[in-house]
Design a protein around this motif. Structure first.
Motif, PDB file in Angstrom:
ATOM      1  N   ARG A 170       0.977  -1.491   0.203  1.00 32.40           N
ATOM      2  CA  ARG A 170      -0.300  -0.114   0.045  1.00 32.40           C
ATOM      3  C   ARG A 170       1.200   1.124  -0.128  1.00 32.40           C
ATOM      4  N   GLU A 171       1.805   0.855   0.942  1.00 28.23           N
ATOM      5  CA  GLU A 171       2.735   2.253   0.243  1.00 28.23           C
ATOM      6  C   GLU A 171       3.332   2.323  -0.594  1.00 28.23           C
ATOM      7  N   ASN A 172       4.317   1.800  -1.787  1.00 27.08           N
ATOM      8  CA  ASN A 172       3.863   1.664  -3.023  1.00 27.08           C
ATOM      9  C   ASN A 172       2.982   2.080  -3.566  1.00 27.08           C
ATOM     10  N   VAL A 173       1.979   1.649  -3.458  1.00 28.78           N
ATOM     11  CA  VAL A 173       0.862   2.160  -4.183  1.00 28.78           C
ATOM     12  C   VAL A 173       0.639   3.814  -4.091  1.00 28.78           C
ATOM     13  N   LYS A 174       0.840   4.021  -2.550  1.00 26.75           N
ATOM     14  CA  LYS A 174       0.884   5.430  -2.314  1.00 26.75           C
ATOM     15  C   LYS A 174       2.027   6.612  -3.042  1.00 26.75           C
ATOM     16  N   ALA A 175       3.074   6.245  -3.160  1.00 23.52           N
ATOM     17  CA  ALA A 175       4.176   6.359  -4.020  1.00 23.52           C
ATOM     18  C   ALA A 175       3.859   6.438  -5.551  1.00 23.52           C
ATOM     19  N   MET A 176       3.318   5.814  -5.611  1.00 26.13           N
ATOM     20  CA  MET A 176       2.729   5.394  -7.137  1.00 26.13           C
ATOM     21  C   MET A 176       1.436   7.257  -7.963  1.00 26.13           C
ATOM     22  N   TRP A 177       0.456   7.189  -6.807  1.00 26.92           N
ATOM     23  CA  TRP A 177      -0.244   7.823  -7.340  1.00 26.92           C
ATOM     24  C   TRP A 177       0.124   9.333  -6.587  1.00 26.92           C
ATOM     25  N   THR A 178       0.594   9.157  -5.485  1.00 25.54           N
ATOM     26  CA  THR A 178       1.555  10.934  -5.583  1.00 25.54           C
ATOM     27  C   THR A 178       2.573  11.194  -7.106  1.00 25.54           C
ATOM     28  N   GLN A 179       2.768   9.662  -7.195  1.00 22.27           N
ATOM     29  CA  GLN A 179       4.087  10.795  -8.755  1.00 22.27           C
ATOM     30  C   GLN A 179       2.692  10.806 -10.295  1.00 22.27           C
ATOM     31  N   LEU A 180       1.814  10.652 -10.564  1.00 23.75           N
ATOM     32  CA  LEU A 180       1.091  10.239 -11.557  1.00 23.75           C
ATOM     33  C   LEU A 180       0.101  10.859 -11.935  1.00 23.75           C
ATOM     34  N   ASP A 181      -0.693  11.074 -10.071  1.00 18.01           N
ATOM     35  CA  ASP A 181      -1.972  11.787  -9.600  1.00 18.01           C
ATOM     36  C   ASP A 181      -2.184  12.945 -10.128  1.00 18.01           C
ATOM     37  N   PRO A 182      -2.205  13.384  -9.177  1.00 16.45           N
ATOM     38  CA  PRO A 182      -2.183  15.126  -9.390  1.00 16.45           C
ATOM     39  C   PRO A 182      -0.266  15.881  -9.967  1.00 16.45           C
ATOM     40  N   ARG A 183       0.365  14.962 -10.442  1.00 17.82           N
ATOM     41  CA  ARG A 183       0.484  15.430 -11.330  1.00 17.82           C
ATOM     42  C   ARG A 183       0.649  15.747 -12.637  1.00 17.82           C
ATOM     43  N   SER A 184      -0.418  15.133 -13.098  1.00 17.42           N
ATOM     44  CA  SER A 184      -0.123  14.865 -14.885  1.00 17.42           C
ATOM     45  C   SER A 184      -1.589  15.682 -14.993  1.00 17.42           C
ATOM     46  N   ASP A 185      -1.083  16.493 -16.551  1.00 20.92           N
ATOM     47  CA  ASP A 185      -2.118  17.187 -16.728  1.00 20.92           C
ATOM     48  C   ASP A 185      -2.984  16.884 -17.799  1.00 20.92           C
ATOM     49  N   TRP A 186      -2.802  15.538 -17.808  1.00 16.96           N
ATOM     50  CA  TRP A 186      -2.874  15.118 -18.634  1.00 16.96           C
ATOM     51  C   TRP A 186      -4.237  14.025 -18.764  1.00 16.96           C
ATOM     52  N   MET A 187      -3.682  12.762 -17.689  1.00 18.96           N
ATOM     53  CA  MET A 187      -4.276  12.061 -17.192  1.00 18.96           C
ATOM     54  C   MET A 187      -4.518  11.669 -15.709  1.00 18.96           C
ATOM     55  N   ARG A 188      -5.984  10.669 -15.086  1.00 17.32           N
ATOM     56  CA  ARG A 188      -6.186  10.563 -13.842  1.00 17.32           C
ATOM     57  C   ARG A 188      -6.591   9.179 -13.293  1.00 17.32           C
ATOM     58  N   CYS A 189      -6.157   8.562 -12.769  1.00 16.52           N
ATOM     59  CA  CYS A 189      -6.503   7.427 -11.927  1.00 16.52           C
ATOM     60  C   CYS A 189      -7.682   7.421 -11.524  1.00 16.52           C
ATOM     61  N   ILE A 190      -8.552   6.269 -12.126  1.00 18.14           N
ATOM     62  CA  ILE A 190     -10.342   6.279 -12.133  1.00 18.14           C
ATOM     63  C   ILE A 190      -9.866   4.978 -10.712  1.00 18.14           C
ATOM     64  N   SER A 191      -8.450   4.289 -10.852  1.00 17.06           N
ATOM     65  CA  SER A 191      -8.806   3.504  -9.348  1.00 17.06           C
ATOM     66  C   SER A 191      -8.898   3.723  -8.541  1.00 17.06           C
ATOM     67  N   ALA A 192      -9.361   2.951  -6.808  1.00 15.13           N
ATOM     68  CA  ALA A 192      -9.473   2.729  -5.774  1.00 15.13           C
ATOM     69  C   ALA A 192      -8.280   3.097  -5.346  1.00 15.13           C
ATOM     70  N   VAL A 193      -7.860   3.752  -4.323  1.00 15.43           N
ATOM     71  CA  VAL A 193      -6.743   3.810  -4.056  1.00 15.43           C
ATOM     72  C   VAL A 193      -6.013   2.863  -3.222  1.00 15.43           C
TER      73      VAL A 193
END
Length: 508
Positions: A387-410
């Protein structure tokens, strides 16, 4: 001859016919029957007379042939027709996009660990496999698997009901039942065919199934095989589910009693989000439906000890009639299972097609599942690490990308990334255009040493009506693992984000 003479002559003829008729054997009995039946029921006599006349008419009708008038063709004409006939293709033609994807498909040489070696010699960061807890690299599991292989051989060579059941099969069934808190469990040799066999084992023609529109392909195949009446509700919309349940209950109130089921997933394969199980349990009891819950992607992932969505949302497993799951993902084994009451399980041993007619699960896979299940119970810290690794990847992708978003549960270690709606609308991107863009992102990430993939689905529509098709939005699929450190996850996330930016800013 005047009228009176003709009448007298007719009476003489009828008298002679009457005399001749009375000489026939049984004529007196027939006359008494006609007289009594006419007095008691004259309509019956009329019907019988009509049937007699019809039979006489049918027997005297000219004969005719029932064979159609075929046109006799010569051998040359038959050959010409055969040459001109073009059969329909069994499968759709491969598109240029699919051909290019097949040519560029990476092939892994060796184990699918966190760092995998490709056929071209490169070693890449593997974020495309379901090796969530890095059990692939666990030396203890390897030794246990080798011991089982030497003891039991490579396979049982028979279905479970025909001398294919081994003691390790009974052990993993008991282990899963105890782990989930149910009274019994049954295992299947294939994960995909588990739910598609469980559903038709209980629901038949005339029964009612209410299902989420976004359920995965194996569930849809089970619905199709069952031939039950399927009613759909909007994805993860409990208000719409209640509306459908109320409508079905009202429609069936004056009809013969049928079996009724709700079918849904814990973590949805096509969308990645999480079911609201407590609300569905409430509706199940209110409208008296049975619940089939597919935990293929949530078992071994959700909850403090990985027991799935029931533990994660604090629901007693006994409230779910059938819990279906997979041992091929987080448990790093093979096959699937269905847990429930003793009656539910024993019924499947004779009625579930995949269990009855498929060879039993290899002993090595059963032993591996038991061992990995024990690890989840005794080492819950590995779930926290994931779960810590999932959070780390979320931090890099979902809030920082201007083009894409994550639709999966956290909580989901399988991250589905889709293009933002404003990007799709601005560029007027159709489904195929989005697939091309995502594949370019996959290729760019691979060029930078990170292996990810697109979320690929089979077109669903077992019911045959267009308005029941659920087509998920094209998405990237990124699978996390405890085999990576936090820094490695963050580095891979940066590479993926830069690949997205590079592809989206490229001139087309």
């Amino acid at each position: 001859m005047d009228f009176q003479e003709a009448q007298a002559h007719l009476l003489i003829i009828l008298g002679r016919l009457s005399q001749e008729f009375h000489r026939l054997p049984g004529s007196a009995i027939l006359l008494r029957y006609i007289r009594s039946s006419y007095q008691n029921d004259p309509i019956r006599s009329a019907v019988e007379l009509f049937l007699v006349l019809f039979a006489v008419r049918y027997l005297l009708a000219p004969k005719y042939s029932t064979k159609p008038n075929y046109v006799t063709l010569s051998e040359e004409e038959v050959d010409e027709l055969v040459e001109d006939w073009t059969p329909e293709p069994l499968v759709a033609r491969v598109t240029s996009f699919e051909e290019a994807e097949i040519e560029k498909r990476p092939v892994i040489v060796g184990p699918t660990g966190p760092r995998s070696k490709l056929a071209n010699g490169r070693t890449v960061t593997n974020l495309a496999s379901y090796n969530f807890y890095n059990f692939v690299s666990n030396e203890l599991l390897k030794e246990r698997a080798i011991q089982t292989l030497r003891t039991y051989g490579v396979g049982p060579c028979g279905p479970p009901g025909f001398y294919g059941t081994q003691d390790v099969h009974m052990k993993i069934e008991a282990d899963i039942a105890a782990f989930l808190g149910t009274t019994a469990c049954i295992i299947y040799a294939q994960a995909f065919s588990t739910i598609s066999s469980v559903i038709p084992a209980f629901s038949k023609r005339g029964d009612i199934i209410v299902a989420d529109r976004a359920v995965n392909y194996s569930i849809r195949k089970g619905l199709q095989i069952s031939r039950s009446t399927v009613r759909w509700y909007e994805h993860n919309d409990t208000e719409d589910l209640q509306r459908v349940l109320a409508k079905v209950t009202k429609e069936q109130s004056k009809k013969p009693l049928t079996r009724r089921f709700i079918v849904t997933e814990g973590l949805f394969e096509n969308v990645g989000d999480l079911v609201d199980l407590p609300k569905i349990i409430e509706l199940k009891h209110k409208y008296k439906f049975r619940l089939i819950l597919d935990e293929t992607w949530s078992f071994g992932v959700l909850g403090r000890t990985g027991r799935g969505v029931t533990e994660h949302q604090h629901v007693d497993a006994a409230e779910v009639d059938m819990i279906v799951g997979s041992m091929a993902g987080p448990l790093c084994a093979a096959g699937g299972f269905c847990a429930g009451s003793d009656e539910i399980v024993e019924h499947q041993r004779l009625s579930a097609a995949s269990y009855t007619f498929s060879a039993a699960l290899p002993a090595m896979s059963a032993t591996t599942a038991s061992e990995t299940l024990l690890i989840l119970q005794t080492q819950p810290e590995i779930l926290n690490a994931l779960r810590e690794n999932v959070k780390a990847m979320w931090t890099q992708l979902d809030p920082r990308s201007d083009w894409m978003r994550c639709i999966s549960a956290v909580e989901n270690p399988v991250m589905l990334m889709v293009l933002k709606q404003e990007v799709v609308n601005l560029r007027r991107l159709g489904h195929e255009e989005q697939q091309h863009i995502l594949q370019d992102i996959v290729d760019e990430s691979l060029a930078q040493g990170v292996l990810i993939t697109r979320h690929k689905t089979i077109p669903p529509n077992p019911s045959g009506t267009k308005n029941e098709v659920f087509t998920p939005q094209p998405a990237l699929k990124i699978c996390l693992s405890t085999g990576f450190s936090k820094k490695e996850v963050e580095k891979a996330g940066i590479i993926i984000r830069h690949a997205i930016t590079k592809v989206m800013t490229r001139k087309r």
